[in-house]
Design an enzyme around this catalytic site. Structure first.
Site, mmCIF file in Angstrom:
data_model
loop_
_atom_site.group_PDB
_atom_site.id
_atom_site.type_symbol
_atom_site.label_atom_id
_atom_site.label_comp_id
_atom_site.label_asym_id
_atom_site.label_seq_id
_atom_site.Cartn_x
_atom_site.Cartn_y
_atom_site.Cartn_z
ATOM 1 N NE ARG A 85 45.018 58.197 41.135
ATOM 2 C CZ ARG A 85 46.159 58.354 41.763
ATOM 3 N NH1 ARG A 85 47.324 58.607 40.625
ATOM 4 N NH2 ARG A 85 46.595 58.008 42.913
ATOM 5 N NE ARG A 153 46.977 45.232 63.062
ATOM 6 C CZ ARG A 153 47.752 46.361 63.782
ATOM 7 N NH1 ARG A 153 47.527 46.816 64.789
ATOM 8 N NH2 ARG A 153 48.942 46.206 63.652
ATOM 9 C CG HIS A 175 44.625 55.034 51.563
ATOM 10 N ND1 HIS A 175 44.007 53.871 52.190
ATOM 11 C CD2 HIS A 175 43.620 55.937 51.397
ATOM 12 C CE1 HIS A 175 42.568 54.235 52.379
ATOM 13 N NE2 HIS A 175 42.345 55.400 51.967
#
Length: 316
Positions: A85, A153, A175
């Site tokens: 990463r 949602r 995120h």
């Protein structure tokens, strides 16, 4: 109203397509190091205009971004097999050191919306690069957890059998794997979630909540495993963010931006509910989180801060 999209891969191209389908702006300029790819994507999207909204879509270079109100940054490199990463971050940092000044040299008054992953760290770097040439931090922010919030949602709406437009709840933090679902603050039609669930006899047991949490947190992995990449959801999220800026809608969106203190972690770029309008990020709203959620947010902020610190040490 002119919008630039830098990076014409699947995310950038889908964002441009979503802008056309939603009727956001008047002109879209697509820029990519691979000029042929940008030209082909622009042509393909332009052919959809008669079925949607009257926007001009074309490709170009940085010079063609003159006059852009918003520029979306989707540029970046993919992870190579065996690459860490940190190594990926270093390569994308090098990309942004070229892209951010290139964009701002021709569109100095534009709001920059970062979509390149890992979006929190890349936004942190974009703010830093823009700051070196005098651009205020409020005009540079990332898509953050706008997509994660939409996923949350959507799943809650399906569970409650309600249009997700009437479900209000946020995903905040990174995120990524450490993101925080703010269960304690969710409401449906203005009614606290637990009261709504009792009234409608909706099962929201711990097992159900864990399942929803897992689906939100692992959504990208599942989609990538099935088809190789995610782009429809994030493309639509980008279009929604751009719309808020272009029309100064002052929408509350979970975008990521520099934060002086996030649950005790200093100087970190993280997603929180923020007021987004024509000048960029206008305000950040602190949430009355539960003790557990506050602890989770601190851990999530720590993940981002550690990644930035590791990158800075590697760059010395």
């Amino acid at each position: 109203m002119k919008v630039g999209v830098v990076g014409s891969g699947m995310v950038g191209a889908t964002a441009a397509y979503a802008l056309v389908m939603r009727g956001v702006g008047r002109e879209i300029v697509m820029v990519d190091k691979n000029e042929g790819r940008a030209a082909a994507e622009a042509a393909d999207i332009r052919h959809a205009v008669p079925f949607a909204h009257p926007l001009e879509v074309r490709s170009g270079g940085y010079v063609d971004l003159v006059g852009c109100r918003v520029v979306v940054l989707c540029a970046g490199v993919g992870q190579k097999p065996g690459e860490t990463r940190l190594q990926l971050l270093r390569r994308n940092a090098a990309v942004f050191r070229e892209v951010v000044p290139g964009v701002l040299s021709h569109a100095p008054n534009a709001v920059l919306v970062v979509a390149t992953n890992p979006v929190d760290v890349m936004t942190h770097l974009a703010v830093r690069e823009a700051g070196r040439i005098g651009v205020p931090a409020r005009r540079v922010f990332g898509t953050g957890t706008t997509l994660d919030t939409a996923r949350f949602r959507t799943l809650l709406g399906a569970r409650c059998e309600v249009d997700p437009h009437h479900v209000h709840g946020y995903v905040i933090g990174e995120h990524g794997d450490s993101e925080v679902l703010t269960w304690s603050l969710v409401s449906v039609g203005g009614i606290p979630l637990e009261a709504f669930a009792r009234m409608r006899n909706v099962d929201l047991s711990e097992a159900v909540r864990r399942d929803i949490d897992e689906q939100v947190r692992r959504a990208a992995y599942t989609i990538i495993d099935g088809k190789g990449a995610t782009y429809y959801g994030i493309g639509s999220a980008i279009a929604r963010v751009v719309e808020s800026v272009l029309h100064d809608q002052r929408s509350i969106l979970t975008v990521c931006a520099p934060t002086a203190d996030a649950a005790g972690v200093a100087d970190v770029t993280i997603a929180l509910p923020r007021l987004v309008g024509g000048a960029g990020v206008l305000e950040t709203f602190p949430l009355p989180l539960s003790d557990a959620e506050q602890s989770q947010l601190r851990a999530s902020a720590g993940v981002i801060r550690q990644a930035v610190d590791e990158l800075d040490r590697a760059e010395v």
